[in-house]
Scaffold this motif. Structure first.
Motif, PDB file in Angstrom:
ATOM      1  N   MET A 174      10.297   1.201 -10.015  1.00 42.70           N
ATOM      2  CA  MET A 174       9.472   0.025  -9.813  1.00 42.70           C
ATOM      3  C   MET A 174       8.062   0.288 -10.333  1.00 42.70           C
ATOM      4  N   GLU A 175       7.535  -0.708 -10.994  1.00 41.89           N
ATOM      5  CA  GLU A 175       6.177  -0.624 -11.514  1.00 41.89           C
ATOM      6  C   GLU A 175       5.173  -0.748 -10.372  1.00 41.89           C
ATOM      7  N   GLU A 176       4.177   0.134 -10.373  1.00 40.67           N
ATOM      8  CA  GLU A 176       3.141   0.086  -9.349  1.00 40.67           C
ATOM      9  C   GLU A 176       1.977  -0.757  -9.845  1.00 40.67           C
ATOM     10  N   HIS A 177       1.398  -1.547  -8.948  1.00 41.46           N
ATOM     11  CA  HIS A 177       0.272  -2.422  -9.276  1.00 41.46           C
ATOM     12  C   HIS A 177      -0.978  -1.963  -8.533  1.00 41.46           C
ATOM     13  N   ARG A 217       3.857  -2.553  -5.082  1.00 40.12           N
ATOM     14  CA  ARG A 217       4.880  -2.923  -6.064  1.00 40.12           C
ATOM     15  C   ARG A 217       5.544  -4.217  -5.618  1.00 40.12           C
ATOM     16  N   GLU A 218       6.197  -4.849  -6.589  1.00 42.30           N
ATOM     17  CA  GLU A 218       6.917  -6.075  -6.298  1.00 42.30           C
ATOM     18  C   GLU A 218       8.158  -5.754  -5.491  1.00 42.30           C
TER      19      GLU A 218
END
Length: 99
Positions: free
Chosen positions: A1-4, A92-93
């Motif tokens: 998962m992409e971290e924001h 993350r989403e």
């Protein structure tokens, strides 16, 4: 998962201030480097606004927050703001099951 990297700011407006007045002072110029996306959410009465911005990194966000354009933007908003809260988050989403 992409971290924001997310900066969240909630402002309560001064009594008698309209959302339109505040928005004219709120818009950043120039557009900040490292800012990916930004959202604004407001309460039904238009007196509380929450801004959510997504950044390339915490460093990019901190750099903008410490910049002269941001200081000027805050000075323009100040007459309209009664209260302000802000925080920086990483996250993350979440996946939502499809029905």
């Amino acid at each position: 998962m992409e971290e924001h990297y997310v900066w969240v700011t909630t402002r309560r407006l001064q009594p008698g201030t309209t959302l339109e007045e505040f928005e004219r002072a709120w818009r950043p110029a120039p557009y900040p480097q490292g800012l990916r996306r930004a959202f604004a959410y407001w309460s039904e009465d238009g007196q509380e606004i929450t801004g959510v911005s997504f950044w390339d990194s915490g460093t990019a966000c901190d750099s903008y927050r410490a910049s002269e354009p941001e200081a000027q933007r805050r000075a323009h908003m100040a007459p309209y703001v009664a209260e302000e809260r802000e925080a920086f988050y990483r996250g993350r989403e979440l996946s939502v099951p499809q029905a």
